[in-house]
Design a protein around this motif. Structure first.
Motif, PDB file in Angstrom:
ATOM      1  N   UNK A 142       0.541  -1.910  -0.899  1.00 11.36           N
ATOM      2  CA  UNK A 142       0.144  -2.236   0.473  1.00 11.36           C
ATOM      3  C   UNK A 142      -0.670  -1.106   1.085  1.00 11.36           C
ATOM      4  N   UNK A 143      -0.221   0.136   0.829  1.00 19.26           N
ATOM      5  CA  UNK A 143      -0.914   1.295   1.366  1.00 19.26           C
ATOM      6  C   UNK A 143      -1.706   1.927   0.225  1.00 19.26           C
ATOM      7  N   UNK A 144      -2.934   2.424   0.521  1.00 18.54           N
ATOM      8  CA  UNK A 144      -3.683   3.067  -0.567  1.00 18.54           C
ATOM      9  C   UNK A 144      -2.945   4.277  -1.127  1.00 18.54           C
ATOM     10  N   UNK A 145      -3.032   4.472  -2.432  1.00 16.26           N
ATOM     11  CA  UNK A 145      -2.464   5.670  -3.053  1.00 16.26           C
ATOM     12  C   UNK A 145      -3.483   6.788  -2.873  1.00 16.26           C
ATOM     13  N   UNK A 146      -3.043   7.930  -2.368  1.00 14.46           N
ATOM     14  CA  UNK A 146      -3.960   9.057  -2.201  1.00 14.46           C
ATOM     15  C   UNK A 146      -4.134   9.724  -3.557  1.00 14.46           C
ATOM     16  N   UNK A 190     -14.520   6.043  -7.030  1.00 15.79           N
ATOM     17  CA  UNK A 190     -13.465   5.294  -7.721  1.00 15.79           C
ATOM     18  C   UNK A 190     -12.090   5.629  -7.150  1.00 15.79           C
ATOM     19  N   UNK A 191     -11.889   6.926  -6.828  1.00 14.34           N
ATOM     20  CA  UNK A 191     -10.539   7.369  -6.484  1.00 14.34           C
ATOM     21  C   UNK A 191     -10.198   7.318  -5.006  1.00 14.34           C
ATOM     22  N   UNK A 192     -11.217   7.259  -4.138  1.00 18.44           N
ATOM     23  CA  UNK A 192     -10.900   7.448  -2.713  1.00 18.44           C
ATOM     24  C   UNK A 192     -10.059   6.296  -2.147  1.00 18.44           C
ATOM     25  N   UNK A 193      -9.595   6.509  -0.917  1.00 22.42           N
ATOM     26  CA  UNK A 193      -8.623   5.573  -0.339  1.00 22.42           C
ATOM     27  C   UNK A 193      -9.137   4.143  -0.286  1.00 22.42           C
ATOM     28  N   UNK A 194     -10.400   3.943   0.146  1.00 23.25           N
ATOM     29  CA  UNK A 194     -10.919   2.583   0.051  1.00 23.25           C
ATOM     30  C   UNK A 194     -11.924   2.496  -1.086  1.00 23.25           C
ATOM     31  N   UNK A 195     -11.560   3.136  -2.200  1.00 27.30           N
ATOM     32  CA  UNK A 195     -12.403   3.122  -3.380  1.00 27.30           C
ATOM     33  C   UNK A 195     -12.022   1.985  -4.313  1.00 27.30           C
ATOM     34  N   UNK A 196     -12.624   2.031  -5.514  1.00 25.53           N
ATOM     35  CA  UNK A 196     -12.497   0.932  -6.473  1.00 25.53           C
ATOM     36  C   UNK A 196     -11.043   0.621  -6.841  1.00 25.53           C
ATOM     37  N   UNK A 197     -10.300   1.654  -7.248  1.00 21.37           N
ATOM     38  CA  UNK A 197      -8.940   1.417  -7.764  1.00 21.37           C
ATOM     39  C   UNK A 197      -8.029   0.896  -6.654  1.00 21.37           C
ATOM     40  N   UNK A 198      -8.050   1.592  -5.496  1.00 18.98           N
ATOM     41  CA  UNK A 198      -7.159   1.185  -4.409  1.00 18.98           C
ATOM     42  C   UNK A 198      -7.483  -0.217  -3.903  1.00 18.98           C
ATOM     43  N   UNK A 199      -8.779  -0.531  -3.779  1.00 15.54           N
ATOM     44  CA  UNK A 199      -9.159  -1.861  -3.306  1.00 15.54           C
ATOM     45  C   UNK A 199      -8.708  -2.941  -4.281  1.00 15.54           C
ATOM     46  N   UNK A 200      -8.860  -2.634  -5.573  1.00 15.75           N
ATOM     47  CA  UNK A 200      -8.460  -3.605  -6.593  1.00 15.75           C
ATOM     48  C   UNK A 200      -6.953  -3.844  -6.532  1.00 15.75           C
ATOM     49  N   UNK A 201      -6.193  -2.738  -6.498  1.00 15.54           N
ATOM     50  CA  UNK A 201      -4.730  -2.866  -6.489  1.00 15.54           C
ATOM     51  C   UNK A 201      -4.257  -3.569  -5.217  1.00 15.54           C
ATOM     52  N   UNK A 202      -4.912  -3.267  -4.091  1.00 15.08           N
ATOM     53  CA  UNK A 202      -4.472  -3.874  -2.831  1.00 15.08           C
ATOM     54  C   UNK A 202      -4.830  -5.356  -2.784  1.00 15.08           C
ATOM     55  N   UNK A 203      -6.008  -5.702  -3.342  1.00 11.50           N
ATOM     56  CA  UNK A 203      -6.380  -7.117  -3.321  1.00 11.50           C
ATOM     57  C   UNK A 203      -5.494  -7.928  -4.262  1.00 11.50           C
ATOM     58  N   UNK A 204      -4.957  -7.259  -5.291  1.00 12.28           N
ATOM     59  CA  UNK A 204      -4.049  -7.976  -6.181  1.00 12.28           C
ATOM     60  C   UNK A 204      -2.627  -7.982  -5.632  1.00 12.28           C
TER      61      UNK A 204
END
Lengths: 347, 379
Positions: free
Chosen positions: A205-209, A187-201
């Motif tokens: 722009x950059x994943x949150x670490x 869920x938390x990793x850089x290309x994980x659930x949260x970052x992918x969701x936030x970036x697709x919305x």
């Protein structure tokens, strides 16, 4: 033992009610069984012997948990204590024997206090203890802040809903703890659930670490230990007499004030029990910081692991464990003494 | 009241009795299970995870009729702690050579009965000689697989960060200026004091096996400088993270990185993972098969070791796990893509630059691990 006491005070209500229900539904089976047991020769022999020594049945029943503690707490503790006074060596097992026989009748006991002195000399251990206690303390407060409204909500919901809601709180236990912590990585990793969701919305722009940070450690601890906070709180809040709150309202007390003057003090037992159940395992937590934490999160569980596995120093690892136990047990013991005195005063 | 109490007492007694009885019963059963009579043909193997051929165990069972129980571990430290505690119940264990050296000194292993191992003649004597310092005369162990500690990286992400898609030296992770550029896409290092500090010493041009505290201090200073750019220190997480692009550069073990490369290819993630043995040189590691002194089935263990030294068998393992073996006769059976990959089988020129790891003294080990904690946590 402290925990047992807290559990008793927190969960006693529910347990006794269940026991009564069981007793009501099957009295014949139980009495039949009892009569059969009492007719047995060994039973009569044992109860007579015990009575001769001034031991009632009550003592015998109480002795079962004590026996359990003796076997699974005290004996391992003494073994660890013994190793902590030993010295490292290359061999199997990798520490010097505690007892040596100088001759047939002379027994040498070797106490090496150097391991404890070593813990004191190197700031690493003190920092790790302090860091563990701080992390655990902060997590406990977070658990309390999240768990109290949850428990309150469950206790005030319709009775038909309560069991379902409680079941939902306990449901995560059906999956292994390790797997649940592992799931957070996804869920938390850089290309994980949260970052992918936030970036697709398009929010970021950059994943949150988030993984390998202290945030992830707190999240993991709060998530994993929340049920241990909610359950004792629930039993405490459920027991609360609602007429007291009505009386307060009648006398012109605002709800917030009534909450802090009445609800909180009356559910103190649950708060203390829940906090202890979260705080104590969180101090020694190893898995969560190891999987979710960054390299900077220094906790005592990790230091212990390193002493044991990397330095192969069973004696120092044992000393770390004993020191941690002393550090935890004494405050709890004192707290319980104070509480016991308060309860005595009320009566 | 007394009646209830007596009732409870009776129940308590009954429960205790039942518990004790079942405990005794199950103990007896367990005893019968693990006690090995000569007619029981069993073997207990404890190997690293993902580290054997697809059919190796089944082939051995079919050939010999010995039933194999195959368990896996993922850290030398865990294996070592079990071995030092004794009575592991395993017949074959696979520590790395430095750990093996210390374990031999602690009396963990039995000497190999060489007449029972005719296939020893197949081994590559040059490589066996490299571990003779750890296991004098190769008396206790055979090399299972070997490799190097180097750098794995994601070509695409590295190109974005550095402008070049090739890494060939330690400066990528040890030069703060370069590491800083790679920090955004993620650097990981093994959580292993020996591997990382020794690699840093090679980069500094010093003896990687030095126990000189000044060398250790120099390595610590270097690592403290690059520490802010390292995402994490972990010894297995990076396999997945390299394969998924979570991190872009790893100081890691050759076999793991090659595994990450293959995983990325399998997942069609279009990630191009590469492994480099740095030009300054690198550490060699050897995973050794040995028989614990208290192994319950030493004869079967010897049969297993002998089986694994058959050229086709060990070549099958190498083809599957993409690690180099130390069997000279097996080379002809190793697939070309494995055999000709210089990151798996380094050229003889590169070999000259590789250093076997030598066990450190207990005092140095403590200082090294203490320095490592300071590097990792800043404390």
């Amino acid at each position: 033992m402290a925990i047992l006491g807290f559990l008793e005070s927190g969960g006693g209500h529910a347990v006794s009610r269940n026991a009564r229900e069981v007793g009501d539904s099957s009295p014949f089976v139980l009495t039949g069984l009892m009569a059969w047991i009492k007719a047995l020769g060994p039973y009569r022999w044992a109860s007579n012997r015990l009575r001769d020594r001034g031991m009632s049945g009550r003592t015998a029943v109480i002795s079962v948990p004590y026996l359990w503690l003796l076997l699974f707490f005290l004996v391992p503790f003494l073994i660890v204590l013994k190793i902590s006074f030993s010295d490292i060596r290359l061999g199997m097992p990798p520490y010097e024997p505690f007892v040596t026989w100088a001759s047939a009748h002379v027994m040498d006991l070797k106490f090496n206090f150097g391991n404890y002195a070593f813990l004191w000399e190197d700031a690493l251990y003190r920092n790790a203890y302090a860091n563990s206690i701080m992390t655990a303390g902060f997590s406990t407060i977070l658990c309390l802040l999240i768990g109290y409204p949850m428990a309150y909500g469950i206790a005030r919901s319709k009775p038909s809903w309560r069991n379902l809601l409680l079941l939902l709180v306990m449901l995560p236990f059906w999956t292994s703890f390790l797997l649940r912590v592992y799931a957070w990585i996804g869920i938390l990793k850089n290309n994980g659930l949260i970052n992918n969701l936030l970036m697709s919305m398009g929010v970021i722009d950059e994943p949150i670490v988030m993984l390998q940070t202290n945030f992830a450690v707190y999240l993991g601890i709060v998530y994993s230990y929340l049920p241990f906070m909610v359950l004792p709180l629930y039993t405490a809040i459920e027991k609360l007499d609602l007429t007291l709150l009505e009386a307060a309202a009648d006398l012109g007390c605002r709800p917030t004030k009534a909450f802090f003057k009445i609800t909180i003090p009356l559910t103190k037992g649950g708060i203390v029990a829940g906090s202890m159940l979260v705080f104590i395992p969180a101090v020694g937590e190893f898995v969560i910081p190891a999987l979710l934490g960054g390299p900077g999160s220094l906790m005592i569980g990790r230091v212990l692991w390193e002493e044991f596995f990397n330095n192969r120093s069973w004696p120092i690892a044992s000393a770390v464990a004993i020191a941690m136990l002393i550090l935890l047990v004494f405050p709890i013991w004192i707290l319980q003494r104070v509480q016991g005195r308060e309860m005595g005063a009320h009566r | 009241m007394p009646k209830i109490m007596r009732c409870a007492f009776g129940c308590g007694l009954l429960v205790t009795a039942i518990v004790l009885l079942t405990a005794c019963g199950s103990k007896k059963e367990a005893g019968a299970d693990t006690a090995t009579k000569p007619e029981d043909k069993v073997l207990f193997v404890y190997n690293w995870s993902d580290y054997i051929g697809e059919t190796t165990i089944a082939d051995f069972e079919a050939r010999t009729g010995i039933k194999v129980t195959y368990d896996v571990f993922d850290s030398n430290e865990v294996l070592e702690t079990k071995l030092l505690a004794g009575n592991t119940g395993y017949d074959i264990v696979v520590p790395s050579s430095t750990f093996l050296q210390r374990q031999i000194q602690a009396g963990v292993f039995r000497k190999l009965d060489k007449p029972k191992l005719p296939h020893l003649a197949n081994m590559n004597l040059e490589i066996m000689k490299l571990v003779a310092e750890q296991d004098p005369g190769n008396e206790h162990s055979i090399i299972y697989m070997w490799g190097t500690t180097g750098i794995g990286y994601n070509r695409e992400l590295v190109k974005k960060a550095l402008g070049t898609d090739t890494i060939d030296g330690w400066e990528a992770v040890f030069d703060p200026a370069i590491a800083q550029k790679l920090a955004q896409c993620g650097i990981s290092m093994l959580d292993s004091a020996t591997d990382v500090v020794e690699s840093a010493l090679i980069y500094l041009g010093r003896d990687p096996n030095s126990e000189d505290r000044a060398d250790l201090a120099a390595a610590e200073e270097l690592l403290t400088k690059v520490r802010p750019y390292v995402r994490y220190f972990h010894s297995s997480q990076y396999i997945n993270d390299l394969a998924t692009g979570e991190i872009c550069v790893s100081l890691g073990w050759s076999g793991d990185i090659i595994q990450a490369r293959d995983r990325a290819a399998e997942a069609k993630a279009l990630l191009d993972i590469a492994y480099a043995i740095p030009k300054q040189g690198a550490m060699l590691w050897f995973d050794m098969m040995a028989i614990p002194a208290d192994a319950p089935n030493p004869d079967h263990a010897h049969a297993f070791l002998n089986f694994l030294m058959e050229p086709e068998v060990i070549a099958g393992v190498s083809n599957y796990v993409a690690f180099a073996n130390a069997n000279a006769a097996a080379l002809q059976f190793v697939d070309d893509e494995v055999k000709n990959d210089p990151s798996i089988y380094p050229t003889s020129e590169v070999m000259k630059n590789l250093h076997p790891d030598i066990v450190e003294s207990q005092e140095f080990s403590r200082d090294l691990n203490r320095a490592w904690t300071r590097i990792r946590t800043g404390q």
